[in-house]
Design a protein around this motif. Sequence first.
Motif, PDB file in Angstrom:
ATOM      1  N   SER A   1      71.589 -42.401  36.906  1.00  0.00           N
ATOM      2  CA  SER A   1      72.159 -42.298  35.565  1.00  0.00           C
ATOM      3  C   SER A   1      71.957 -43.567  34.747  1.00  0.00           C
ATOM      4  O   SER A   1      72.181 -43.571  33.537  1.00  0.00           O
TER       5      SER A   1
ATOM      6  N   HIS B   1      60.571 -45.353  39.968  1.00  0.00           N
ATOM      7  CA  HIS B   1      61.588 -44.314  39.914  1.00  0.00           C
ATOM      8  C   HIS B   1      61.345 -43.258  40.983  1.00  0.00           C
ATOM      9  O   HIS B   1      62.290 -42.769  41.612  1.00  0.00           O
TER      10      HIS B   1
ATOM     11  N   LYS C   1      68.444 -50.346  34.910  1.00  0.00           N
ATOM     12  CA  LYS C   1      69.090 -51.612  35.257  1.00  0.00           C
ATOM     13  C   LYS C   1      68.101 -52.579  35.890  1.00  0.00           C
ATOM     14  O   LYS C   1      67.232 -52.185  36.680  1.00  0.00           O
TER      15      LYS C   1
ATOM     16  N   LYS D   1      67.806 -38.284  42.061  1.00  0.00           N
ATOM     17  CA  LYS D   1      68.771 -38.345  43.158  1.00  0.00           C
ATOM     18  C   LYS D   1      68.364 -39.475  44.085  1.00  0.00           C
ATOM     19  O   LYS D   1      67.345 -39.384  44.774  1.00  0.00           O
ATOM     20  N   ALA D   2      69.124 -40.547  44.100  1.00  0.00           N
ATOM     21  CA  ALA D   2      68.749 -41.733  44.871  1.00  0.00           C
ATOM     22  C   ALA D   2      68.600 -41.404  46.353  1.00  0.00           C
ATOM     23  O   ALA D   2      69.463 -40.757  46.956  1.00  0.00           O
TER      24      ALA D   2
ATOM     25  N   SER E   1      68.957 -45.792  35.392  1.00  0.00           N
ATOM     26  CA  SER E   1      67.770 -46.216  36.143  1.00  0.00           C
ATOM     27  C   SER E   1      67.053 -47.404  35.522  1.00  0.00           C
ATOM     28  O   SER E   1      66.102 -47.922  36.098  1.00  0.00           O
TER      29      SER E   1
ATOM     30  N   GLU F   1      78.464 -34.835  46.708  1.00  0.00           N
ATOM     31  CA  GLU F   1      77.662 -35.971  46.247  1.00  0.00           C
ATOM     32  C   GLU F   1      78.162 -36.483  44.909  1.00  0.00           C
ATOM     33  O   GLU F   1      77.918 -37.609  44.544  1.00  0.00           O
TER      34      GLU F   1
ATOM     35  N   GLY G   1      70.558 -50.331  45.302  1.00  0.00           N
ATOM     36  CA  GLY G   1      71.501 -50.201  44.201  1.00  0.00           C
ATOM     37  C   GLY G   1      70.990 -49.379  43.042  1.00  0.00           C
ATOM     38  O   GLY G   1      71.477 -49.520  41.909  1.00  0.00           O
ATOM     39  N   TYR G   2      70.049 -48.496  43.303  1.00  0.00           N
ATOM     40  CA  TYR G   2      69.465 -47.664  42.243  1.00  0.00           C
ATOM     41  C   TYR G   2      70.441 -46.568  41.831  1.00  0.00           C
ATOM     42  O   TYR G   2      70.981 -45.844  42.667  1.00  0.00           O
ATOM     43  N   ASP G   3      70.656 -46.443  40.526  1.00  0.00           N
ATOM     44  CA  ASP G   3      71.558 -45.444  39.980  1.00  0.00           C
ATOM     45  C   ASP G   3      70.754 -44.549  39.023  1.00  0.00           C
ATOM     46  O   ASP G   3      70.298 -45.016  37.973  1.00  0.00           O
TER      47      ASP G   3
ATOM     48  N   LYS H   1      69.529 -46.142  47.389  1.00  0.00           N
ATOM     49  CA  LYS H   1      70.921 -46.548  47.577  1.00  0.00           C
ATOM     50  C   LYS H   1      71.018 -47.972  48.100  1.00  0.00           C
ATOM     51  O   LYS H   1      71.905 -48.734  47.711  1.00  0.00           O
TER      52      LYS H   1
END
Length: 375
Positions: free
Chosen positions: A290, A270, A294, A277-278, A292, A375, A286-288, A283
Amino acid sequence: MSTPFSDAPAPAPALARTQSLRNKTEEDGLRRALEIVQAQSRRLTTEDHLSPMSFCMGVLNVAASAFMLGRAPQFYWAYAGVKSVALNGVSYYLKRRDHQRLYLFDLCHVLSFAYTAASVAALVAWAFPETRPAVAPYTSSSAAFRAAFALANGPLGLAVPTLANALVLHSPRQTAALFIHISPPIVTWAMRWHPEAHERAFPGILPVRELIENNHNDIAYKELVAPALRLYCAWWLLFAAWMMLDGRRRGNVGVRLRGDGKKTHDTVYHRTLGGAKANALGKRLGYDPSASHKKTPVAKYLLAHFVLCVALICVSPFFYRSFAAHTAFVCALLCCSVWNGARRYYWIMTQGYEKRLRALLPEERARGERDEKEE
């Protein structure tokens, strides 16, 4: 004709020089600026442990290391082993305090604790000869040295520029982070190119006999990389299983709390991808933040880690066979850490206070709000 010094105008009285501060608004601004300066000073002393003693110890450590490597390299591994006990203890304390204990599952920390155990065992075998028959077969293993060499001069060494490890003389946190990455290449450099001195000082205890008896060109390429690949793959399988089953659901993303209201422990995954904030890497994978937990970004991260580390391990025999290349590699890591440390000190002394003062200006606050909305 210049004005004689005796005829120069007298300096303005102190009251005149500070006349512009004789109103409530500017006085309040000055007090607020002073609060920021004091807060920065407190942060440096409490979080970074800046003090005359810490800075002095940092300088002496660099001097002692340089002297030892130049005058008696056979003792550097012992010095590094003693430091690893202290710095790994400091690292654990700081990470436990900052909810980062899960960082210790990362490859760098696992190898650092392994080095601590091996160096302590070797010192015990040297100090107590009766323990040597039980300990020496492990501490003098040639396969273990080849694994350590490939990992130290591959993934660990590359972490210095990748993670921007810095030689910050006063900071235990920065020193510990730099030590676990840069000390292994230096230790293996000393053993690889000064094996006779190591054997004379610690006979039968260290893994240098193969280096003395065999020409380094006689060792097959496969034998140089296979031990490190086996060790890395064993760690990677365990780490990947933990990440997919449990680790991906952790991570101190933003101010997220667990069900009991306590902070979750952060993970290297992480943190590397940006946390709340990726970053650019996050990015790309594909890290999100909200979501994290996945699986797909985790799988991509693990695959990238595997490919990069295996590639670096496979390149490491080049350093094993060339004194010039290995020396240049270690010197490059040292220069990189010094440069990163110099940049940090420069930022603290020139831009750190300015950045915090500028943040109070209305236009800077408005700019920050616009950036957040975009953003």
